[in-house]
Design a protein around this motif. Structure first.
Motif, short mmCIF file in Angstrom:
data_model
loop_
_atom_site.label_atom_id
_atom_site.label_comp_id
_atom_site.label_asym_id
_atom_site.label_seq_id
_atom_site.Cartn_x
_atom_site.Cartn_y
_atom_site.Cartn_z
N TRP A 89 3.19 2.56 1.08
CA TRP A 89 2.90 2.13 2.52
C TRP A 89 1.50 1.33 2.57
N HIS A 90 0.97 1.23 1.18
CA HIS A 90 -0.29 0.12 1.25
C HIS A 90 -1.58 0.77 2.05
N SER A 91 -1.79 1.94 2.28
CA SER A 91 -2.69 2.82 2.99
C SER A 91 -2.53 4.12 2.79
N ILE B 248 -6.74 16.04 13.22
CA ILE B 248 -5.81 14.98 13.40
C ILE B 248 -5.39 14.57 11.98
N GLN B 249 -4.10 13.95 12.21
CA GLN B 249 -3.37 13.60 10.96
C GLN B 249 -3.40 11.89 11.31
N LEU B 250 -3.75 11.29 10.50
CA LEU B 250 -3.65 9.67 10.36
C LEU B 250 -2.80 9.23 9.26
N SER B 251 -1.65 8.64 9.71
CA SER B 251 -0.62 7.85 8.83
C SER B 251 -0.98 6.78 8.45
N PRO B 252 -0.38 6.19 7.32
CA PRO B 252 -0.74 4.73 7.03
C PRO B 252 -0.85 3.78 8.17
N LEU C 31 8.13 3.71 10.31
CA LEU C 31 6.93 4.35 11.13
C LEU C 31 5.47 3.99 10.46
N TYR C 32 5.54 4.44 9.22
CA TYR C 32 4.38 4.51 8.49
C TYR C 32 4.11 2.99 7.77
N GLY C 33 5.08 2.22 7.72
CA GLY C 33 4.98 0.93 7.14
C GLY C 33 4.75 -0.24 8.45
N PHE D 141 14.30 11.43 2.57
CA PHE D 141 13.46 11.51 3.68
C PHE D 141 12.25 10.86 3.78
N VAL D 142 11.56 10.55 2.84
CA VAL D 142 10.61 9.49 2.75
C VAL D 142 10.67 8.22 3.35
N ALA D 143 11.86 7.61 2.85
CA ALA D 143 12.36 6.43 3.05
C ALA D 143 12.58 6.26 4.62
#
Length: 425
Positions: free
Chosen positions: A114-116, A61-65, A413-415, A406-408
């Motif tokens: 993203w602080h996590s 499983i992938q867990l994003s910030p 989503l992640y933020g 791409f990251v931005a």
């Protein structure tokens, strides 16, 4: 690889009768996360879980910030980190040539932006971490081998009927939460759009010791510890390490050639990969070797719901897959369940007479969020499975656009912070 099993019999099997308790049907990721989030806000929680054992075969499983920041607040992330991996990057590669198309830096940069952290782990490890934290909370009770079979609401709250072993029990609570997955018994679908629909695709899962991976495949892996996705015509393969990096988790998504509607798929145990290897026969030799040598491959048919349904009535709320089963192309299924749970907990104020309006706001906000994630998943599916001119255009775009842009594009989503108004971090 041996199937990881969580024996729930080691968990507390108890009840704390309380007419003001919140009842949760299901002890999966959504249900356990919600129990912790509600517990932290002073609610008494009763979980009913029909199983005694949870088994997750080959289920990384992938867990994003947007998920890990919530797990951190619940006291779960510290329990999970020792067995998880923080990838250096997410890499997209061509399945035929093996060439890298895009590398998105993660690692320390993700945690800073993203602080996590962005982590990958085994689903069983996440469930164990959640369960351990649940067992440490005195205001959470869990009863096993208990299936909620009927429910009715009245002016005082919700009455549920539970099948427990060979007897029927009745329990009262202020609210009932259906966290019982894609085939939810709590969801009363009123239209075809609110029923789980088979997508015509299968996710084949496998786990392999890193030391046993074929050399022809390991030469394709980019330097470092990464999540890698290989794209191809009507199929894709994802790989990333779990269990502190000792095991490589694989997910291969292909079309269902039989196109039946069964959830499970019969597979020849002597040659489990043969039933879908033809989808990779023109891919890079290293990937073909991996598909044929790895195993057993466990198939899971992919279902989705075209419409979210969070509210059944004023006293029954659905979360996770019960409310919005989605395809895995955005790698956000577990994250959305975690967001649902934490957002619901902060929505419920101290005055129960305000809950109906508060829940309406919750459902509206969560539906908007889920629909945005589903759209991103559909875009990813198009990119992963493109062929011909579309694939050429995709490759050109990926190679010429900066990784920073791409990251931005993941900030929304992640933020996102599901516990804050507007989701701002």
């Amino acid at each position: 690889m041996q199937t990881p099993v969580i024996d729930l019999k080691t968990a507390r099997n108890r009840r704390i009768p309380n007419p003001d308790q919140i009842i949760i049907a299901g002890a999966g990721i959504a249900g356990l996360t919600l129990a912790l989030a509600l517990s932290g806000r002073g609610f008494a929680v009763q979980i009913f879980e029909k199983s005694t054992v949870l088994a997750e075969a080959g289920a990384g499983i992938q867990l994003s910030p947007n998920a890990t920041r919530l797990l951190g607040r619940l006291g779960v992330l510290d329990r999970l980190l020792p067995s998880s991996v923080q990838p250096d990057a997410v890499c997209l590669q061509d399945g035929v040539s093996g060439d890298q198309l895009l590398r998105l830096p993660m690692g320390a940069g993700a945690a800073e932006r993203w602080h996590s952290p962005y982590i990958v782990c085994h689903r069983a490890d996440l469930q164990c971490a959640l369960l351990d934290e649940v067992q440490s909370r005195s205001n959470i009770a869990m009863q096993l081998e208990s299936a909620v079979t009927h429910h009715r609401s009245d002016a005082q709250g919700m009455m549920v009927r539970v099948q427990y072993n060979d007897r029927i029990e009745e329990h009262r609570g202020a609210l009932l939460i259906g966290a019982d997955g894609v085939w939810s018994n709590m969801r009363n679908a009123v239209s075809d759009l609110e029923r789980a629909r088979y997508t015509g695709s299968i996710a084949w899962r496998a786990s392999v010791l890193v030391s046993r991976l074929p050399t022809s495949f390991t030469t394709l892996l980019p330097e470092g510890t990464n999540v890698v996705a290989w794209t191809g015509s009507n199929a894709h393969l994802i790989a990333y390490p779990v269990r502190s990096g000792e095991i490589m988790n694989f997910v291969a998504v292909t079309r269902d050639r039989k196109n039946t509607r069964r959830w499970d798929v019969e597979v020849n145990p002597e040659a489990p990969s043969r039933s879908f290897a033809t989808d990779f026969h023109r891919w890079h030799p290293g990937i073909r070797d991996l598909v044929l040598s790895a195993g057993p491959w466990t198939p899971w048919r992919l279902f989705e719901m075209k419409r979210c349904r969070f509210l059944q009535d004023d006293r029954l709320v659905l979360i996770g897959d019960a409310a919005h089963a989605m395809t895995p192309y955005a790698a956000q299924g577990a994250a959305m369940a975690i967001e649902d749970a934490c957002s619901l907990a902060v929505t419920l104020g101290p005055r129960k007479e305000n809950w109906p309006s508060e829940l309406e706001t919750y459902a509206r906000n969560r539906t908007k969020r889920i629909e945005a994630v589903v759209r991103r998943g559909a875009l990813n599916q198009l990119a992963y499975h493109a062929k011909g001119p579309v694939a050429l255009a995709r490759n050109l775009l990926l190679r010429n656009r900066s990784a920073e842009k791409f990251v931005a594009g993941f900030d929304w989503l992640y933020g996102f912070d599901a516990e804050k108004p507007g989701g701002d971090i």
